[in-house]
Motif scaffolding. Sequence first.
Motif, PDB file in Angstrom:
ATOM      1  N   ASN A   1       0.825  -1.200   0.000  1.00  0.00           N
ATOM      2  CA  ASN A   1       0.000   0.000   0.000  1.00  0.00           C
ATOM      3  C   ASN A   1       0.869   1.265   0.000  1.00  0.00           C
ATOM      4  OD1 ASN A   1      -2.312   1.536  -0.062  1.00  0.00           O
ATOM      5  ND2 ASN A   1      -2.747   1.324   2.123  1.00  0.00           N
ATOM      6  N   ALA A   2       1.932   1.239  -0.815  1.00  0.00           N
ATOM      7  CA  ALA A   2       2.884   2.353  -0.863  1.00  0.00           C
ATOM      8  C   ALA A   2       2.609   3.308  -2.028  1.00  0.00           C
ATOM      9  CB  ALA A   2       4.303   1.813  -0.937  1.00  0.00           C
ATOM     10  N   GLY A   3       1.483   3.158  -2.675  1.00  0.00           N
ATOM     11  CA  GLY A   3       1.084   4.102  -3.710  1.00  0.00           C
ATOM     12  C   GLY A   3       1.681   3.827  -5.078  1.00  0.00           C
ATOM     13  N   LEU A   4       1.639   4.855  -5.891  1.00  0.00           N
ATOM     14  CA  LEU A   4       2.055   4.757  -7.285  1.00  0.00           C
ATOM     15  C   LEU A   4       3.511   4.318  -7.433  1.00  0.00           C
ATOM     16  CD1 LEU A   4       1.130   5.235 -10.205  1.00  0.00           C
ATOM     17  CD2 LEU A   4       1.860   7.603  -9.956  1.00  0.00           C
ATOM     18  N   ALA A   5       4.383   4.802  -6.564  1.00  0.00           N
ATOM     19  CA  ALA A   5       5.804   4.441  -6.643  1.00  0.00           C
ATOM     20  C   ALA A   5       6.003   2.931  -6.529  1.00  0.00           C
ATOM     21  CB  ALA A   5       6.600   5.168  -5.556  1.00  0.00           C
ATOM     22  N   GLU A   6       5.194   2.286  -5.704  1.00  0.00           N
ATOM     23  CA  GLU A   6       5.292   0.837  -5.554  1.00  0.00           C
ATOM     24  C   GLU A   6       4.981   0.138  -6.877  1.00  0.00           C
ATOM     25  OE1 GLU A   6       3.560  -2.719  -2.680  1.00  0.00           O
ATOM     26  OE2 GLU A   6       2.525  -0.790  -2.703  1.00  0.00           O
ATOM     27  N   GLY A   7       3.946   0.602  -7.562  1.00  0.00           N
ATOM     28  CA  GLY A   7       3.581   0.018  -8.843  1.00  0.00           C
ATOM     29  C   GLY A   7       4.619   0.271  -9.917  1.00  0.00           C
TER      30      GLY A   7
END
Length: 136
Positions: free
Chosen positions: A74-80
């Motif tokens: 659940n770390a946001g866009l950067a994770e993706g």
Amino acid sequence: MNTKRLVMASSSVFLFIFFYEWIFHGVVLKETYLQTANLWRPESDMGSYFIWLTLGQILFSIIFSLFFLRGYENAGLAEGIKYGAMMGVFFCAPNLIFYAVQPLPGILMAQWCFGGLIEITLAGAILASVYRLNET
């Protein structure tokens, strides 16, 4: 695991991949494929294999999404983006192997790797965004 979110996320990834590959392979690389027509199925035969292409993209989208969710933080866009970039490099590796054993032009390998890296990185970003939007 939330099945509804998985279906939404993997469906979004599939739609993106389907249209990206249609443009990338059907428009951007069309001239390269025409120059190397002896390496591919005749265009008249391609339609009869379309279901296999689509099934492969669906399967890829589901597995790609499942792998992402396995380590989801659940770390946001950067994770993706990080996940997509890592997987993009991972999927470039077989192209290098194909290049070593098939008479494919080097420029095509470079285009596949570069285009694939962009595609899979964007798919990771979409996956993270859609999955996060559907959290409740």
